[in-house]
Design a protein around this motif. Structure first.
Motif, PDB file in Angstrom:
ATOM      1  N   THR A   1      -8.006  -1.793  -3.283  1.00  0.00           N
ATOM      2  CA  THR A   1      -7.946   0.165  -3.041  1.00  0.00           C
ATOM      3  C   THR A   1      -8.675   0.390  -4.287  1.00  0.00           C
TER       4      THR A   1
ATOM      5  N   LEU B   1      -1.884   4.234  -1.415  1.00  0.00           N
ATOM      6  CA  LEU B   1      -2.989   3.529  -2.155  1.00  0.00           C
ATOM      7  C   LEU B   1      -3.900   2.692  -1.629  1.00  0.00           C
ATOM      8  N   ASP B   2      -3.938   3.295  -0.168  1.00  0.00           N
ATOM      9  CA  ASP B   2      -5.019   2.624  -0.050  1.00  0.00           C
ATOM     10  C   ASP B   2      -5.171   0.740  -0.110  1.00  0.00           C
TER      11      ASP B   2
ATOM     12  N   GLY C   1      -3.937   1.700  -8.559  1.00  0.00           N
ATOM     13  CA  GLY C   1      -3.908   1.062  -7.958  1.00  0.00           C
ATOM     14  C   GLY C   1      -2.391   1.000  -7.597  1.00  0.00           C
TER      15      GLY C   1
ATOM     16  N   SER D   1      -2.963  -1.256  -1.484  1.00  0.00           N
ATOM     17  CA  SER D   1      -2.943  -2.122  -2.374  1.00  0.00           C
ATOM     18  C   SER D   1      -3.992  -2.548  -3.209  1.00  0.00           C
TER      19      SER D   1
ATOM     20  N   SER E   1       1.217  -0.791   0.238  1.00  0.00           N
ATOM     21  CA  SER E   1      -0.158   0.088   0.045  1.00  0.00           C
ATOM     22  C   SER E   1       0.723   1.442   0.039  1.00  0.00           C
TER      23      SER E   1
END
Length: 645
Positions: free
Chosen positions: A614, A607-608, A619, A610, A549
Motif C-alpha cells: 500500500t 487500502l490500495d 495500510g 493491502s 485490500s
C-alpha cells in the motif's frame, strides 16, 4: 481466577471448578460444562508474558494468533528465496521469531495443569517450529505431546490449477490471476479448526499450525471438547458460536479495551490491559471474560467493537462453518463478563481463502518537513522541483505520490504542532531507480535531496533518510481455493504417525458477494429534534480493519433512540460522503446487527493492494474509523445532553 467468582445466567452453568487433567473430554458427571479458552496473542507484536500468565488462570486451552497477511508474505517470500538457492536445512526457522520466548517459560504450568495449547505461529516452517517446541519440552523434562498441522502451503496446487484453467479471481477488486502481472512465489490457504480438533482427540497437548484462520484454534478446541462434528447439521450452530468466540479473542486485548473508541474511560490500568478468556457452552453460546487483576474491561462496548473488526458482511466464513451475524445479541452479565448469543450456523463453504505473494518491485519514500504558513503552496513548490529533477524517469515509476499530511493550527502553541510531513512515495519494478550503491549516481534519493538548497522557506528533511534508499516490497492477491484440493493432515511427533483431515461432507457453494442493504423503515432525521454540528464520534463508537485490500468499518451506539437515528442516518451515500476524497469510487456494501445497534460497511479495495504494497499510511485499515468519527455532522441535541464519548 476460579469460576465461583463469576456469575452465570440465562441457564448456563459453569460446572465444576476443579483442576483439569490431560485428555479431559469436557464432561463433569452428567453435566458438560463450558470449555474455557484464553487468547494469548493477536500477532507477532503482542506481549511476551501472555502464555505463562494465562496458564496461571483457570482455563482448559490457550490459543494464539501470530500470523497476518503481511507476515504470510514476508515468510513465504523468504522461503521461496531459500528454496531457490538450495535449502540445506541449516538455517533459521521461518516461523514466528518471538514464539519460543513466549511459550518456553509456560511449559511446566501447561504440563502441571493439563492445559492444551493451539497456535498458528508456524508461518512457513510449521514442522520446524513443532520440533523446536518438542525439543524445549524434552529439555524441561516434561511429558507433553506435540502435533503440527500441514496443508496450508499450496503454491504447487495453485500452479497446477492455473494450467487447468482456474481463474483465481481476486475477491477484493476482481480480475483474474493470469492478468495480475506478477509471478506468485508463495501461496497459503486458510485451514479451519478440524485438524486441531483431530490432534487433540488423538492426545496432543500442543498443536502448532501455520496459516489456519485466526479463529481456528478456538474452533478446534471447542469441537474437541464438545464433540461437535462439522458433518452434522445439528452441530453447526455450536461450531458457528465457537467461530465467533474465536474471532472475539483472536486479537487478544482488543476485546478487553484495546483500540476501543471509548478508551477515555479505561485510563486506569491501561499500561497492562488483560488478555481474554471465552467460555464456550454446548449450544455455542459464549461468555467473554478476562484475565483477573489487569486493566481494560469486558463490556458490551468492547466486545461489540471487536466483533466489528475485520468482518466482511452478514456471513462470517470459516472452513468449518459459516456464521450468520445479523442476529447476535450481547448482555452484560456482570463486571467483565458479557454473554454472546444468537449466532446461527450454516454449512461450510466449498472454498477457502488463499493468499498469494509475489515480488512487487522496489519502493522508497522521502519526507520533507514544512512549517507554518502557506503549506499547500510550499508543497506545490517542492513537488515541482522533485519532478523536474526526475525528468522522464517519472514515467518509470509504477506509483509516484506526493502528499501533504497534516496542517498548522492558527497561532500554533509551539513549532512542532506547526510542522507537517510532505511525503514523496515511489514504487517501481526497476531496482536501479531506488537502490543505489553511491549517492553520486542519480536516483530517487538524489532527486529529492538535490533540491534541498532551493527549497521553499522553512523546509527541512528528516534526519533519518534510510527509507529513501529503497527496499523490496510484495504484492498480495486474495482468491478462493476449493477445499477438496487441500492436503490437510495432522502430524504427530511422538510416534511419527499422521491423520488425514478431509473436508466436510455437507459443504455448500456460496456466492462471492454477500447481501447488502439500506435500513428498513428509516425514520426522518428531523424527528430526532434540534441538532448541533460536531464530530460523529461525540456519540458514535466504531471499529475498522483490513481484509487484504478491502477495509471494513462498523459503527455502533449505546441507546435505542440513537440506534434508530444511526441506522436511518448512516446510509451508503452518507458513508461515501464522509469518506470525502478518500473514496476510490468502488463498491461499498452495508448491513446491520440490531442486537448490538451496529451498522457495518465494507469498502472494496480501499487500502490500495493491502499492507505490504500500500501507498497509504493506513495500510491495515485501523485508522479509518477514527478519521470518520472526527468528521462533523448534525447530532441531535437530545443525544448530546447525555455527554460525549
Amino acid at each position: 481466577m476460579t469460576m465461583d467468582s463469576i456469575s452465570a445466567t440465562n441457564g448456563h452453568s459453569n460446572g465444576d471448578t476443579n483442576g483439569h487433567s490431560n485428555g479431559s473430554n469436557g464432561f463433569n458427571g452428567t453435566t458438560k460444562r463450558p470449555v474455557r479458552i484464553a487468547g494469548s496473542s493477536g500477532g507477532f507484536t503482542d506481549r511476551q508474558r501472555a502464555i505463562q500468565d494465562l496458564a496461571r488462570c483457570d482455563v482448559d486451552c490457550i490459543t494464539g494468533d501470530w500470523m497476518s497477511e503481511c507476515t504470510m508474505s514476508w515468510h513465504g517470500a523468504a522461503k521461496s528465496e531459500i528454496l531457490a538457492k538450495g535449502d540445506t536445512g541449516d538455517r533459521p526457522g521461518l516461523y514466528d521469531p518471538s514464539f519460543m520466548a513466549n511459550v518456553t517459560p509456560a511449559l511446566p504450568l501447561l504440563a502441571e495443569k493439563g492445559i492444551k495449547l493451539a497456535v498458528n505461529a508456524g508461518a512457513s516452517d510449521t514442522e520446524m517450529l513443532a520440533k523446536a517446541v518438542q525439543a524445549a519440552v524434552k529439555d524441561a523434562g516434561l511429558n507433553l505431546k506435540v502435533a503440527w498441522v500441514q496443508g496450508d502451503e499450496v503454491l504447487d496446487v495453485v500452479n497446477r490449477l492455473l494450467k487447468q484453467g482456474e481463474k483465481f479471481e481476486n475477491i477484493c477488486f476482481g480480475g483474474e490471476l493470469k492478468d495480475w502481472g506478477f509471478d506468485p512465489v508463495a501461496a497459503q490457504c486458510y485451514l479451519g479448526g478440524a485438524g486441531i480438533a483431530e490432534a487433540l482427540r488423538q492426545g496432543a497437548d500442543i498443536v502448532i499450525c501455520g496459516r489456519v484462520a485466526d479463529a481456528a484454534p478456538t474452533i478446534g478446541a471447542s469441537m474437541w471438547w464438545h464433540g461437535w462434528n462439522r458433518d452434522d447439521a445439528k452441530d453447526l450452530d455450536g461450531i458457528a458460536g465457537s467461530l465467533i468466540a474465536g474471532h472475539l479473542i483472536e486479537c487478544s486485548s482488543y476485546v478487553c479495551g484495546g483500540y476501543y473508541s471509548g478508551f477515555k474511560d479505561l485510563f486506569n490500568g491501561c499500561e497492562n490491559i488483560g488478555f481474554p478468556i471465552a467460555e464456550i457452552f454446548a449450544d455455542g453460546t459464549c461468555a467473554i471474560t478476562k484475565e483477573p487483576g489487569t486493566g481494560g474491561e469486558i463490556s458490551v462496548g468492547t466486545v461489540a467493537s471487536q466483533l466489528l473488526y475485520e468482518i466482511q458482511g452478514p456471513q462470517y466464513y470459516g472452513s468449518d462453518v459459516v456464521a450468520v451475524l445479523e442476529g447476535i445479541n450481547m448482555v452484560q452479565e456482570g463486571k467483565d463478563r458479557v454473554l454472546v448469543t444468537g449466532v446461527k450456523g450454516k454449512p461450510p463453504p466449498t472454498t477457502t481463502k488463499v493468499g498469494l505473494t509475489a515480488h512487487g518491485g522496489y519502493q522508497a519514500e522521502f519526507h520533507f518537513y514544512l512549517v507554518g504558513l502557506d503549506l499547500e503552496q510550499k508543497a506545490e513548490w517542492t513537488e515541482k522541483q522533485v519532478r523536474a529533477s526526475m525528468g522522464k524517469n517519472v514515467d518509470r515509476f509504477s506509483c509516484l505520490k506526493f502528499t501533504l499530511n497534516g496542517s498548522s493550527p492558527e497561532d500554533p502553541k509551539n513549532q512542532d504542532v506547526a510542522t507537517v510531513d510532505f511525503r514523496v512515495f515511489a514504487q517501481t519494478k526497476d531496482r536501479s531507480l531506488v537502490i543505489k550503491d553511491s549517492m553520486e549516481v542519480p536516483g530517487f534519493n538524489r532527486w529529492c535531496l538535490e533540491n534541498f538548497l532551493q527549497s521553499c522557506p522553512g523546509a527541512t528533511i528528516e534526519n533519518d533518510i534510510r527509507q529513501s534508499a529503497g527496499k523490496p516490497f510484495y504484492e498480495y492477491w486474495a482468491a478462493l481455493l476449493k477445499q477438496d484440493e487441500i492436503n490437510h493432515k495432522v502430524q504427530f511427533l511422538w510416534d511419527g504417525q499422521s491423520v488425514d483431515v478431509p473436508p466436510s461432507k455437507i459443504m455448500e457453494l456460496y456466492t462471492t458477494r454477500q447481501w447488502s442493504y439500506e435500513t428498513k423503515d428509516p425514520l426522518p432525521l428531523s424527528s430526532f429534534g434540534p441538532t448541533t454540528r460536531g464530530p460523529l464520534g461525540w456519540r458514535v463508537l466504531g471499529r475498522s480493519g483490513d481484509k487484504a485490500s478491502d477495509a471494513n468499518i462498523g459503527f455502533f451506539v449505546r441507546e435505542a433512540d440513537e440506534w434508530d437515528w444511526l441506522r436511518s442516518f448512516m446510509t451508503v451515500e452518507k458513508f461515501i460522503q464522509l469518506l470525502g476524497p478518500e473514496y476510490n469510487g468502488k463498491l461499498v456494501e452495508r448491513f446491520e446487527i440490531p442486537g448490538i445497534k451496529a451498522v457495518h460497511f465494507l469498502a472494496h479495495d480501499h487500502l490500495d493492494r493491502s499492507y505490504n504494497a500500500t501507498s497509504t499510511y493506513d495500510g491495515l485499515g485501523k485508522n479509518l474509523c477514527e478519521y470518520l468519527r472526527a468528521k462533523y455532522i448534525d447530532i441531535p441535541n437530545s443525544f448530546l445532553r447525555r455527554g460525549r464519548i
